[in-house]
Design a protein around this motif. Structure first.
Motif, mmCIF file in Angstrom:
data_model
loop_
_atom_site.group_PDB
_atom_site.id
_atom_site.type_symbol
_atom_site.label_atom_id
_atom_site.label_comp_id
_atom_site.label_asym_id
_atom_site.label_seq_id
_atom_site.Cartn_x
_atom_site.Cartn_y
_atom_site.Cartn_z
ATOM 1 N N GLU A 119 -2.895 -5.832 -11.637
ATOM 2 C CA GLU A 119 -1.827 -5.190 -10.852
ATOM 3 C C GLU A 119 -2.387 -4.099 -9.944
ATOM 4 O O GLU A 119 -1.992 -3.983 -8.775
ATOM 5 N N GLU A 120 -3.323 -3.289 -10.477
ATOM 6 C CA GLU A 120 -3.912 -2.223 -9.667
ATOM 7 C C GLU A 120 -4.755 -2.793 -8.538
ATOM 8 O O GLU A 120 -4.755 -2.256 -7.421
ATOM 9 N N LYS A 138 -4.328 -5.680 -6.993
ATOM 10 C CA LYS A 138 -3.418 -6.190 -5.962
ATOM 11 C C LYS A 138 -2.755 -5.044 -5.195
ATOM 12 O O LYS A 138 -2.567 -5.132 -3.975
ATOM 13 N N THR A 139 -2.430 -3.966 -5.906
ATOM 14 C CA THR A 139 -1.775 -2.820 -5.270
ATOM 15 C C THR A 139 -2.678 -2.149 -4.246
ATOM 16 O O THR A 139 -2.274 -1.916 -3.100
ATOM 17 N N GLN A 195 -3.453 -4.342 -1.131
ATOM 18 C CA GLN A 195 -2.302 -4.461 -0.230
ATOM 19 C C GLN A 195 -2.041 -3.133 0.487
ATOM 20 O O GLN A 195 -1.780 -3.112 1.703
ATOM 21 N N LEU A 196 -2.115 -2.015 -0.251
ATOM 22 C CA LEU A 196 -1.881 -0.704 0.361
ATOM 23 C C LEU A 196 -2.925 -0.395 1.426
ATOM 24 O O LEU A 196 -2.615 0.228 2.444
#
Length: 364
Positions: free
Chosen positions: A66-67, A69-70, A73-74
């Motif tokens: 999750e981190e 991907k975060t 993307q950010l």
């Protein structure tokens, strides 16, 4: 201009983001998590005898995925935002703090991915031993001691010199550091092995080229007593401490050397003010070394491999100061043409390259 500052911030984060993406690719993190996620969501999952083991790994990988991907993307979103509002200072100010926070988070995610083993977060003991060659190797050992002290200073690690044995003419015979901060072992474990120096000797009147060796051993601190040590298996010697350390040094036999007779592991400490305190620290070091030895034997047995001894000539890294300047890690082939900077503690590129390579090995 603010736009230039924000561009520089994101550009500075690129190497960390690249390291994250390399790790994810090498370790097949996404593929592994997707496979586990499919198993956990399966109809008959709760009848699976390995469900507890699968759940543990799934829970461990989920926040990492999750981190990852975060932050990726950010990073893309913020690049687009600053280019979209490149001539609008007010809009750029709104995302300024977000970009600074993102760059910090990218570095945090990189460390979490690279140092993901249970012992990686531990404090550690780092021991430097000079090799054969007398003054030459003892001087080289002192150069390595300074390199690691400077590295710890750069990374804001706290360091205590637990033991320091001076050479007869120059340098050191050995030294032991206690390095404290989260991930100290995770980073410094990559330095364990033989380090080789090639240079024109400052101790040779004929200015000949010399090759020197020193061995680095790194052991994670053990918080809880995992091994019972029989007092009858120990030989405890006291001696007069040497080197800097206050008025008590060289006046009493406060330094302690403990030999574990069954394994011939030797630890020593002279940093504390009393013999009792030095003995307590030395016993912690011994416990850590015994646990590490036990774990290493388990890993070797599990892999069906014979545990190899570190031998002179099987160096992990070479530092060449003459006839050319180069530092090369023989495990990864990573090179630096600036040995002066490396010897001043700039070893993180070597560490990260090795950890990234290990992630590929672990996944295979």
């Amino acid at each position: 201009m603010l736009i230039d500052e924000l561009r520089e911030q994101l550009k500075a984060a690129e190497p960390n983001l690249a390291a994250i993406q390399t790790y994810v690719t090498n370790s097949k993190l996404l593929e592994r998590f997707e496979a586990l996620d499919k198993q956990v969501g399966g109809e008959n999952f709760w009848q699976d005898q390995k469900r507890d083991e699968i759940l543990v790994e799934h829970r461990k990988l989920k926040p990492l995925v999750e981190e990852y991907k975060t932050v990726t993307q950010l990073y893309k979103d913020n690049l687009e935002i600053i280019e979209l509002f490149h001539d609008n200072e007010d809009e750029l100010k709104k995302v300024q703090s977000d970009i600074y926070a993102l760059c910090k988070k990218i570095n945090k995610v990189k460390i979490e991915l690279l140092l993901n083993k249970p012992e990686d977060g531990s404090n550690c003991y780092l021991t430097i031993n000079s090799g054969a060659g007398g003054t030459e190797s003892q001087d080289w050992a002192s150069m390595l001691l300074r390199m690691f002290l400077r590295f710890c200073e750069r990374e804001d690690f706290k360091v205590d010199v637990l033991d320091f044995q001076s050479g007869e003419e120059a340098g050191i015979k050995s030294a032991t550091l206690y390095v404290r901060k989260r991930n100290a072992y995770g980073f410094l474990k990559t330095e364990a092995g033989i380090h080789r120096l090639v240079r024109i000797s400052p101790f040779d009147s004929n200015k000949r080229r010399h090759t020197s060796f020193a061995a680095i051993m790194v052991t994670p601190e053990v918080e809880d007593a995992k091994i019972m040590i029989n007092e009858n298996d120990l030989r405890i010697d006291t001696y007069r401490a040497g080197g800097a350390g206050g008025q008590h040094v060289n006046k009493t036999d406060s330094a302690v050397r403990i030999t574990h007779l069954p394994t011939n592991i030797v630890v020593q400490c002279q940093n504390e003010r009393s013999q009792l305190q030095n003995k307590q620290v030395a016993m912690k070091m011994l416990m850590a070394k015994l646990v590490e030895k036990q774990e290493a034997e388990k890993r070797a047995h599990k892999a069906g491999l014979e545990k190899k001894k570190i031998e002179w000539g099987s160096q992990i890294r070479s530092y060449v100061l003459h006839p050319y300047k180069m530092v090369k890690d023989h495990r990864t082939d990573f090179e630096s043409p600036t040995p002066d900077e490396v010897l001043d503690g700039d070893i993180m590129p070597f560490i990260e390259t090795f950890l990234l390579q290990e992630s590929q090995v672990d996944a295979s």
